[in-house]
Design a protein around this motif. Sequence first.
Motif, PDB file in Angstrom:
ATOM      1  N   ASP A  97      25.871  18.562  30.946  1.00 20.68           N
ATOM      2  CA  ASP A  97      26.825  19.661  30.847  1.00 20.68           C
ATOM      3  C   ASP A  97      28.237  19.164  30.627  1.00 20.68           C
ATOM      4  O   ASP A  97      29.109  19.920  30.222  1.00 20.68           O
ATOM      5  CB  ASP A  97      26.794  20.484  32.136  1.00 20.68           C
ATOM      6  N   ASN A  98      28.428  17.930  30.933  1.00 16.35           N
ATOM      7  CA  ASN A  98      29.781  17.385  30.871  1.00 16.35           C
ATOM      8  C   ASN A  98      30.183  17.183  29.421  1.00 16.35           C
ATOM      9  O   ASN A  98      29.505  16.489  28.677  1.00 16.35           O
ATOM     10  CB  ASN A  98      29.791  16.054  31.617  1.00 16.35           C
ATOM     11  N   PRO A  99      31.290  17.790  29.006  1.00 20.94           N
ATOM     12  CA  PRO A  99      31.681  17.640  27.608  1.00 20.94           C
ATOM     13  C   PRO A  99      32.075  16.213  27.246  1.00 20.94           C
ATOM     14  O   PRO A  99      32.209  15.907  26.060  1.00 20.94           O
ATOM     15  CB  PRO A  99      32.857  18.595  27.448  1.00 20.94           C
TER      16      PRO A  99
ATOM     17  N   ASN B 252      31.143  18.949  21.883  1.00 19.50           N
ATOM     18  CA  ASN B 252      31.786  18.393  23.067  1.00 19.50           C
ATOM     19  C   ASN B 252      33.284  18.328  22.911  1.00 19.50           C
ATOM     20  O   ASN B 252      34.029  18.575  23.863  1.00 19.50           O
ATOM     21  CB  ASN B 252      31.241  16.989  23.334  1.00 19.50           C
TER      22      ASN B 252
ATOM     23  N   TYR C 289      29.713  30.520  33.006  1.00 19.27           N
ATOM     24  CA  TYR C 289      29.278  31.304  31.854  1.00 19.27           C
ATOM     25  C   TYR C 289      29.535  32.778  32.109  1.00 19.27           C
ATOM     26  O   TYR C 289      29.337  33.273  33.208  1.00 19.27           O
ATOM     27  CB  TYR C 289      27.789  31.113  31.599  1.00 19.27           C
TER      28      TYR C 289
ATOM     29  N   GLU D 144      23.358  23.096  38.058  1.00 23.44           N
ATOM     30  CA  GLU D 144      24.139  21.928  37.678  1.00 23.44           C
ATOM     31  C   GLU D 144      23.190  20.901  37.108  1.00 23.44           C
ATOM     32  O   GLU D 144      22.214  20.522  37.742  1.00 23.44           O
ATOM     33  CB  GLU D 144      24.856  21.370  38.894  1.00 23.44           C
TER      34      GLU D 144
ATOM     35  N   GLY E 208      28.110  32.421  46.095  1.00 13.93           N
ATOM     36  CA  GLY E 208      27.941  31.401  45.077  1.00 13.93           C
ATOM     37  C   GLY E 208      27.963  31.955  43.667  1.00 13.93           C
ATOM     38  O   GLY E 208      28.455  33.050  43.418  1.00 13.93           O
ATOM     39  N   LYS E 209      27.397  31.198  42.752  1.00 11.43           N
ATOM     40  CA  LYS E 209      27.430  31.576  41.354  1.00 11.43           C
ATOM     41  C   LYS E 209      26.235  32.420  40.946  1.00 11.43           C
ATOM     42  O   LYS E 209      26.174  32.902  39.829  1.00 11.43           O
ATOM     43  CB  LYS E 209      27.416  30.301  40.490  1.00 11.43           C
TER      44      LYS E 209
ATOM     45  N   TRP F 197      18.374  33.840  33.696  1.00 10.77           N
ATOM     46  CA  TRP F 197      19.791  33.470  33.560  1.00 10.77           C
ATOM     47  C   TRP F 197      20.185  32.382  34.529  1.00 10.77           C
ATOM     48  O   TRP F 197      21.259  31.808  34.428  1.00 10.77           O
ATOM     49  CB  TRP F 197      20.680  34.697  33.785  1.00 10.77           C
TER      50      TRP F 197
ATOM     51  N   TYR G 204      21.772  28.962  33.826  1.00 11.26           N
ATOM     52  CA  TYR G 204      23.205  28.735  33.615  1.00 11.26           C
ATOM     53  C   TYR G 204      23.930  28.400  34.908  1.00 11.26           C
ATOM     54  O   TYR G 204      25.058  27.937  34.877  1.00 11.26           O
ATOM     55  CB  TYR G 204      23.843  29.965  32.971  1.00 11.26           C
ATOM     56  N   THR G 205      23.307  28.686  36.031  1.00 14.33           N
ATOM     57  CA  THR G 205      23.972  28.390  37.290  1.00 14.33           C
ATOM     58  C   THR G 205      23.647  27.000  37.789  1.00 14.33           C
ATOM     59  O   THR G 205      24.254  26.520  38.725  1.00 14.33           O
ATOM     60  CB  THR G 205      23.542  29.388  38.377  1.00 14.33           C
TER      61      THR G 205
ATOM     62  N   PRO H  16      21.635  15.637  24.648  1.00 17.60           N
ATOM     63  CA  PRO H  16      20.830  16.151  25.762  1.00 17.60           C
ATOM     64  C   PRO H  16      19.353  16.007  25.461  1.00 17.60           C
ATOM     65  O   PRO H  16      18.897  16.299  24.351  1.00 17.60           O
ATOM     66  CB  PRO H  16      21.245  17.615  25.852  1.00 17.60           C
TER      67      PRO H  16
ATOM     68  N   THR I 105      28.209  33.725  35.838  1.00 13.57           N
ATOM     69  CA  THR I 105      27.950  32.783  36.930  1.00 13.57           C
ATOM     70  C   THR I 105      29.233  32.484  37.687  1.00 13.57           C
ATOM     71  O   THR I 105      29.393  31.392  38.229  1.00 13.57           O
ATOM     72  CB  THR I 105      27.366  31.459  36.401  1.00 13.57           C
ATOM     73  N   LEU I 106      30.109  33.457  37.729  1.00 12.03           N
ATOM     74  CA  LEU I 106      31.361  33.217  38.454  1.00 12.03           C
ATOM     75  C   LEU I 106      31.180  33.577  39.917  1.00 12.03           C
ATOM     76  O   LEU I 106      30.572  34.599  40.230  1.00 12.03           O
ATOM     77  CB  LEU I 106      32.482  34.063  37.848  1.00 12.03           C
ATOM     78  N   PRO I 107      31.696  32.780  40.791  1.00  9.95           N
ATOM     79  CA  PRO I 107      31.593  33.120  42.210  1.00  9.95           C
ATOM     80  C   PRO I 107      32.469  34.325  42.536  1.00  9.95           C
ATOM     81  O   PRO I 107      33.389  34.643  41.780  1.00  9.95           O
ATOM     82  CB  PRO I 107      32.089  31.855  42.916  1.00  9.95           C
TER      83      PRO I 107
ATOM     84  N   ARG J 257      31.722  30.210  27.525  1.00 12.05           N
ATOM     85  CA  ARG J 257      31.495  29.074  28.391  1.00 12.05           C
ATOM     86  C   ARG J 257      32.842  28.471  28.752  1.00 12.05           C
ATOM     87  O   ARG J 257      33.663  28.183  27.890  1.00 12.05           O
ATOM     88  CB  ARG J 257      30.630  28.052  27.664  1.00 12.05           C
TER      89      ARG J 257
END
Lengths: 494, 307
Positions: free
Chosen positions: A315-317, B94, B138, A309, A294-295, A303, A306-307, A323, B157-159, B124
């Motif tokens: 988080d959605n632009p 955004n 990130y 959701e 996983g991430k 940290w 940041y993983t 927020p 946070t990359l898999p 990001r």
Amino acid sequence: MSGLSIPTIFALASTQLLPSSHPTVHKTFARLSRPSLLSLVLDWLDERNQELTAPYLIPDDDEEFDAQDLYPPAASLDSLRETYSELQAGKGSKRDVVDRVIEGDWRHGITLYQLAMADMQYLYDHPASQKWTALKLARLSREEESPDPAPKSIPRFHPATFLRNLQNEVLPDVKAHYNLDRHASLPLLILRVFIIESPYNTSLALAQKHTTFDTSKTFYIAFPDDSPFVYVSLTTSLASSGSSNPRSENKSVRALVLEGIPKAFSRPRERYKLQPTNMSARNLAALIDRRGGGKTNAAGGGWSIYTEEKKDGSDNPLNTQLPTPEPSLPDDMDQLNQNLPRGMKRRAHEDNNIVKRRKLLAQGRFGNTAKADDGKGIERFDIRLADAFPSFNFANTEDEYPLPDERPVKRKGRRSSITMVLDDGAGEEEDAGEFRPDIRITFQGSHVFAGVRELVEAGVVDGMRMPGWMTGEEGVSCGVVREGRIRGERGSGL
Amino acid sequence: MDTSIISNEPEDPIGAQLDEEIASLQSQINSLKSNLKLQTSTILSSQATRNTLRRLQKPTQEPRPQSAIPSTIPTDTSPLNSTTTAQTLHNTTNLYRACNSLTTFRIHDPDPHAVDNGSILALRLDISTSSKFIAPYYIVLNKPFPSSPLLRVHRHTLPPYIPLAHLAERYLPHGKGAVAMGSRAPGQKRQDLNKFARALRREVVAYHNRVAVIKGLRREFRLDKKGRGKGKERERVIEDVSAADAEARQVRIEWVDGRIGRAVVGDGGEVIKCVVMGEGGRDWESERAIMGGRMEGVGERLREGIY
């Protein structure tokens, strides 16, 4: 049972029968709890498993029928299933069930598959029974070779191919039985390797009484999905306790299998090797978190935010809503005092603001990890401090810098209440005029970092001055700290 | 005992009713709250609101006689102003995130022993796949070397199926002979954050595109639907389409008649290799159909052959 035993290079078949009277059978079944055993038996009675786990039914020729039989054989699968369902519903001793299985319905023998299933069930029932070590599968490349433009980061795992290759790597005078099982809740494939030191793969070899199957001959390899790591349930460093050890040969077999793992993954022009990752734990969920697919592998501790959701979609632009600020505290102040460790004498007039500040601090340093109930705790964390004495002394911060809200007397009591063991090594040495004491710290507990977090929240450990490795963000279970940071071979990020 | 049971009986429906009412009110509150937030952000983002606010601000400096209670205006507008500023900022952020998909920000490492006083640059990645933005990735970079401004990946946070280590080695080398981005010093190994970020983004997008294509194929052949056998005009031909490896570079296709195919997808989404095996050996026709272009078109090309 075939009369001839011919040495072979093949693995043991899952259908191979082990005599029911074999001590291992009894031992394996007796380890399980009654409900587990009964659900297992009902699994064996399933239509689909009949090839591997068929029970003993009334033979067609009725001559052998014995009226004195304590457990008369059942006429059909259905009636047997009913019997065991009744046992499941009712109460009784585990012994009765074990006896019934061994002496009654599987009197003709237990297949290796059944034995493996029982062992796996035990593993699921007692997740902490094995200590797993995470190893990384790394691409082996020759120096002169120019790196591949796009190397695969994860070797492909194909169970059948892997097992065949592994069998080829294991010595021919050792037979092994392999059983692959999918973990019920975690993204894992667990391979159980069961070793028998005999060149034959017949029942005769199995039936020999002197072939003892102690636990050292069974071990597990777990393959997390989509991950370049494997977890093995055996120690990677072979203890040199002398060759007179009767188990040393088992260890050599284990070492052999361990060596075989990367070779079994390898293909022509694509070779792999195993690398240690300084991570071992009893908790598979913790390993999945730190060495999984996983991430979260390289974003531990604080940290981890940041993983995560964001549930509200902040988080959605494309979300135009501002927020909302982070919830200041996850739980109420009333609950706070209950969460504190037992036997903690707090000053009655302690300011709630200080407690709140500490909680926020802990939230900042640990994020949403290291919660006591997240089930991702490692049980041991070893650290060696390799810093020069005067410059850094964070192991003793609480002694040197009295916190505003903790009296020294109380702190002493706290230290003893947690299982923090400070091993002061004997090998002190002068190095270039610097005094570098050999300090080893071992943290032990059911969830080490949750404990550290609790200490931060209780004000025992200063959350501001606490080094990063105490939050568990490095994702190792043992390491060397230099200049306040864990020194990895390759740096922390990759 | 009996009395308690009897007395409990009539209470239950009332209690249940009350619980139901409470639950419905709660959900109403939640929906109203989210509605309020949405309206707030919409109103605050509009140009008209900002004009109004600007106008409102003026009388605070020179209070006019006709305004009834001039003293209340500043207390009203100042939080409104700050919220508007925050909203505008949020909108701009955004916009960058949505259009550029690669944004940076600076954070501070909470570790008191962090290198470079805890200064950290974070990348990001906002990736959209299947017409939706997924949770961002990130990458956190720091400068661990006191003498040179070389960057290194600190956390990410990359898999594992994104070859980050490989990309970092290639574009952000920090071994012997490595040269920082801005420096004039000669060196073969120059760090290039731009190239690194672009390559990384490319990998991530490619991965998600591959996964999306597999999903699309599954949808095309109606593999995820529960009620397949609705008596549609077309019978099922493809049994399964799935990714065969973690990186989704290999696609496994199973036919109903037992044929099994394996296709390798390249970086650009084109089919590089393909093998289809049936009972009677290789199925060259299907292979040709799969090989003839990009992965997205596999479904269409296979259909042409079938129907």
